[in-house]
Scaffold this active site. Structure first.
Site, PDB file in Angstrom:
ATOM      1  N   GLY A  18      10.637 -53.636 -35.735  1.00 30.83           N
ATOM      2  CA  GLY A  18      12.022 -53.449 -35.308  1.00 30.83           C
ATOM      3  C   GLY A  18      12.912 -54.583 -35.769  1.00 30.83           C
ATOM      4  N   ALA A  80       4.776 -45.758 -29.945  1.00 35.65           N
ATOM      5  CA  ALA A  80       4.830 -44.301 -29.695  1.00 35.65           C
ATOM      6  C   ALA A  80       4.238 -44.027 -28.320  1.00 35.65           C
ATOM      7  CB  ALA A  80       4.029 -43.571 -30.778  1.00 35.65           C
ATOM      8  N   SER A 132       7.807 -45.690 -43.466  1.00 37.48           N
ATOM      9  CA  SER A 132       6.545 -46.156 -44.037  1.00 37.48           C
ATOM     10  C   SER A 132       6.743 -47.386 -44.909  1.00 37.48           C
ATOM     11  CB  SER A 132       5.907 -45.055 -44.894  1.00 37.48           C
ATOM     12  OG  SER A 132       4.693 -45.543 -45.464  1.00 37.48           O
ATOM     13  N   GLY A 133       5.775 -48.286 -44.813  1.00 36.12           N
ATOM     14  CA  GLY A 133       5.796 -49.485 -45.657  1.00 36.12           C
ATOM     15  C   GLY A 133       5.422 -50.721 -44.881  1.00 36.12           C
ATOM     16  N   LYS A 186       5.556 -37.596 -42.330  1.00 38.16           N
ATOM     17  CA  LYS A 186       5.004 -38.959 -42.199  1.00 38.16           C
ATOM     18  C   LYS A 186       3.533 -38.887 -41.824  1.00 38.16           C
ATOM     19  CE  LYS A 186       4.827 -43.489 -41.690  1.00 38.16           C
ATOM     20  NZ  LYS A 186       3.447 -43.791 -41.232  1.00 38.16           N
ATOM     21  N   HIS A 189       1.685 -38.089 -44.865  1.00 38.87           N
ATOM     22  CA  HIS A 189       1.636 -39.332 -45.662  1.00 38.87           C
ATOM     23  C   HIS A 189       0.462 -40.180 -45.205  1.00 38.87           C
ATOM     24  CE1 HIS A 189       2.269 -43.702 -45.715  1.00 38.87           C
ATOM     25  NE2 HIS A 189       2.739 -43.515 -46.930  1.00 38.87           N
ATOM     26  N   ASN A 190       0.339 -40.362 -43.899  1.00 37.07           N
ATOM     27  CA  ASN A 190      -0.752 -41.189 -43.374  1.00 37.07           C
ATOM     28  C   ASN A 190      -2.118 -40.578 -43.646  1.00 37.07           C
ATOM     29  OD1 ASN A 190       1.445 -42.622 -42.356  1.00 37.07           O
ATOM     30  ND2 ASN A 190       0.262 -43.283 -40.572  1.00 37.07           N
ATOM     31  N   GLU A 193      -2.878 -41.317 -47.099  1.00 39.76           N
ATOM     32  CA  GLU A 193      -3.203 -42.753 -47.122  1.00 39.76           C
ATOM     33  C   GLU A 193      -4.669 -42.975 -46.765  1.00 39.76           C
ATOM     34  OE1 GLU A 193      -0.484 -45.260 -44.673  1.00 39.76           O
ATOM     35  OE2 GLU A 193      -2.319 -45.792 -43.623  1.00 39.76           O
ATOM     36  N   LYS A 264      -5.380 -45.787 -35.920  1.00 45.74           N
ATOM     37  CA  LYS A 264      -4.443 -45.602 -34.803  1.00 45.74           C
ATOM     38  C   LYS A 264      -4.198 -44.126 -34.508  1.00 45.74           C
ATOM     39  CE  LYS A 264      -2.032 -50.001 -35.316  1.00 45.74           C
ATOM     40  NZ  LYS A 264      -2.714 -50.384 -36.583  1.00 45.74           N
TER      41      LYS A 264
HETATM   42  C1  6PG Z   1       2.834 -46.906 -42.931  1.00 45.86           C
HETATM   43  C2  6PG Z   1       1.476 -47.011 -42.229  1.00 45.86           C
HETATM   44  C3  6PG Z   1       1.702 -47.195 -40.755  1.00 45.86           C
HETATM   45  C4  6PG Z   1       0.502 -47.334 -39.836  1.00 45.86           C
HETATM   46  C5  6PG Z   1      -0.837 -47.311 -40.402  1.00 45.86           C
HETATM   47  C6  6PG Z   1      -1.841 -47.173 -39.286  1.00 45.86           C
HETATM   48  O1  6PG Z   1       3.119 -45.809 -43.446  1.00 45.86           O
HETATM   49  O2  6PG Z   1       3.520 -47.913 -42.942  1.00 45.86           O
HETATM   50  O3  6PG Z   1       0.813 -45.779 -42.442  1.00 45.86           O
HETATM   51  O4  6PG Z   1       2.468 -46.085 -40.300  1.00 45.86           O
HETATM   52  O5  6PG Z   1       0.546 -48.592 -39.266  1.00 45.86           O
HETATM   53  O6  6PG Z   1      -1.096 -46.258 -41.227  1.00 45.86           O
HETATM   54  O7  6PG Z   1      -3.030 -47.200 -39.908  1.00 45.86           O
HETATM   55  P1  6PG Z   1      -4.359 -46.760 -39.205  1.00 45.86           P
HETATM   56  O8  6PG Z   1      -4.160 -45.369 -38.692  1.00 45.86           O
HETATM   57  O9  6PG Z   1      -5.340 -46.908 -40.308  1.00 45.86           O
HETATM   58  O10 6PG Z   1      -4.581 -47.731 -38.071  1.00 45.86           O
END
Ligand code: 6PG
Length: 484
Positions: A18, A80, A132-133, A186, A189-190, A193, A264
């Site tokens: 934030g 969240a 994201s980032g 999003k 996206h994760n 990832e 997470k």
């Molecule tokens: C992002 C990241 C972020 C999150 C991690 C959590 O887009 O900046 O994805 O949103 O902190 O992805 O990662 P884990 O789920 O692996 O803990």
């Protein structure tokens, strides 16, 4: 209304994300940023550390709301869940029709849909925005995936565009779609990832334990790969992680880290959602399950002596071996992204969102964790055909897979023979072979289901639905009108 200067944007929740987002907003021409945190000391710290930001700080939520120019626009950057709900209700109690509340956390998109529906009755806009980032992205330029009403984006769009990462001259932000579409994208996206990280980890494992390369040597390999079609933030940081030496022991950092991966939850959400949507995300799912398996400490401790019965992976030509692994990684990555974009299409159809997949691929080119040169190719694919039913059917990706297939098969086959777990490499290859197969053994599954459950089946040569009287004379009966 008070005479004090008024802010065009406010941030609630001044933990690192934030605070960095507030600083980013304040650094951009045209923004005056109001800030509020439940613990005022944190607000005071941010003010004292960054006087240049010109923040309008408030100790109370009432003063914060009063410091916002209309349409009041506030971004919530708190954990969240319950924390977000608490701040939302505080703002809803004080905002007026036309004002905008943005949830910038990793909320589950169905929660965002529910919240948007509840709040819409008040005339206040509720926007779930994926940001994201990480902490650096929040400060220097994230990729931003806002949902919510088209009307809210008229105010929000220019503000978010002022802070988003820039890729190919364009801000990495777009109005993804209505209500929960932003948080949905999003989440995908994760999920991607997770798959990306698992695939890189599998490549590392093979290079290390079949190729005999050291972590530093593998870092060098990844750095070379980062100059080509695998160029990406995750490949880049992996090379950094692999060069790291543990100060306490002098050992490679990667060797002193406990091999149990946490999460997470966003990857789990992606798989659960994909299962509900009936869209395969095998690479993402295997990445999630690989983390679960790694954390089964008790089972693993007792399973260590299970029979291996492996065949050594004889690497005669190291350069050819490294190239095989690179190609297997690239092909598997293509499948993971194809599945992720399939899931977005399926979500859009189910939740009645109009999501421009090309626009999504463009805003992922910068700022976000999966940012990569590769996303330009995906953007090209959707620019050529916005209705593409699978990225794998785009000429570029069809060719890329074709060029990598024999290497991909060699790597998966050798890994199986040598006893290396490659759940993401292997499942991605099987997905590809399943997608292109002329006939699948699902026919037999239908027969099994009809045998024990009378669940019926369809025929290749007739319309209608059928059942065989397995316990009787095994004649076939049509359970729906048939042309048989
Ligand atoms: C992002 C990241 C972020 C999150 C991690 C959590 O887009 O900046 O994805 O949103 O902190 O992805 O990662 P884990 O789920 O692996 O803990």
């Amino acid at each position: 209304m008070s005479e004090q200067a008024q802010a065009n944007i406010g941030v609630v929740g001044l933990a690192v994300m934030g605070s960095n987002l507030a600083r980013n907003l304040a650094s951009r021409q045209g923004n005056t940023v109001a800030i509020y945190n439940r613990t005022f000391a944190r607000t005071e710290t941010l003010m004292s550390e960054h006087p240049e930001a010109g923040f309008i700080a408030s100790e109370s939520i009432d003063a914060f709301v009063a410091s916002l120019a209309k349409p009041r626009t506030a971004i919530i950057m708190v954990q969240a869940g319950a924390g977000t709900d608490a701040v939302i209700s505080e703002l809803v109690d004080r905002f007026e029709p036309g004002d905008i509340i943005v949830d910038g956390g990793n909320a589950l998109f169905t929660d965002t849909i529910r919240r948007e529906q509840t709040i819409a009755a008040s005339g206040i806009h509720f926007v779930g925005a994926g940001i994201s980032g990480g902490e650096e992205g929040a400060l220097k330029g994230p990729s931003i995936m806002p949902g919510g009403s088209v009307e809210s984006y008229q105010t929000l769009g220019p503000i978010l565009s002022s802070i988003a990462a820039i890729a190919e001259g364009e801000p990495c932000v777009t109005h993804v779609g209505t209500d929960g579409a932003g948080h949905f994208v999003k989440m995908i996206h994760n999920g991607i990832e997770y798959a990306d990280m698992q695939l890189i980890a599998e490549a590392y494992d093979i290079l290390r334990h079949a190729g005999g390369f050291t972590p530093v040597e593998i870092a060098g390999i990844f750095t070379e790969w980062n100059a080509g079609e695998l160029e990406s933030y995750l490949i880049e940081i992996t090379a950094e992680v692999l060069t790291q030496v543990d100060a306490a022991t002098g050992k490679p950092f990667v060797d002193v880290v406990l091999d149990q991966a946490g999460s997470k939850g966003t990857g789990v959400w992606t798989v659960q959602t994909a299962l509900d949507l009936g869209t395969p995300v095998s690479g993402i799912a295997e990445a999630v399950f690989a983390r679960s398996l790694s954390s089964q400490a008790g089972q693993r401790a007792q399973a260590g002596n299970l029979p291996a019965v492996t065949t050594a992976w004889g690497v005669a030509d190291k350069a050819a071996f490294v190239e095989d692994v690179r190609r297997a990684l690239y092909a598997s990555k293509i499948v993971a992204y194809a599945q992720g974009f399939d899931a977005i299409r399926a979500g859009a159809a189910t939740y009645n969102w109009k999501i421009d997949l090309g626009a999504v691929s463009k805003i992922w080119r910068g700022g976000c964790i999966i940012r990569a040169q590769f996303l330009n190719r995906i953007a090209d694919a959707y620019a050529k055909n916005a209705e593409l039913v699978s990225l794998l059917l785009d000429d570029y990706f069809t060719q890329a897979i074709s060029d990598s297939l024999s290497a991909w098969r060699r790597v998966v086959a050798h890994a199986a023979l040598a006893g290396f777990p490659v759940p993401a490499f292997g499942s991605s290859l099987s997905y590809y072979d399943g997608l292109r197969a002329a006939r699948l053994p699902a026919a037999l599954v239908q027969g099994q289901r009809d045998f024990f459950g009378a669940h019926t089946y369809k025929r290749v040569d007739a319309e209608g639905t059928f059942h065989t009287l397995w316990s009787g004379n095994r004649t076939e009966v049509a359970t729906e009108p048939s042309t048989h």
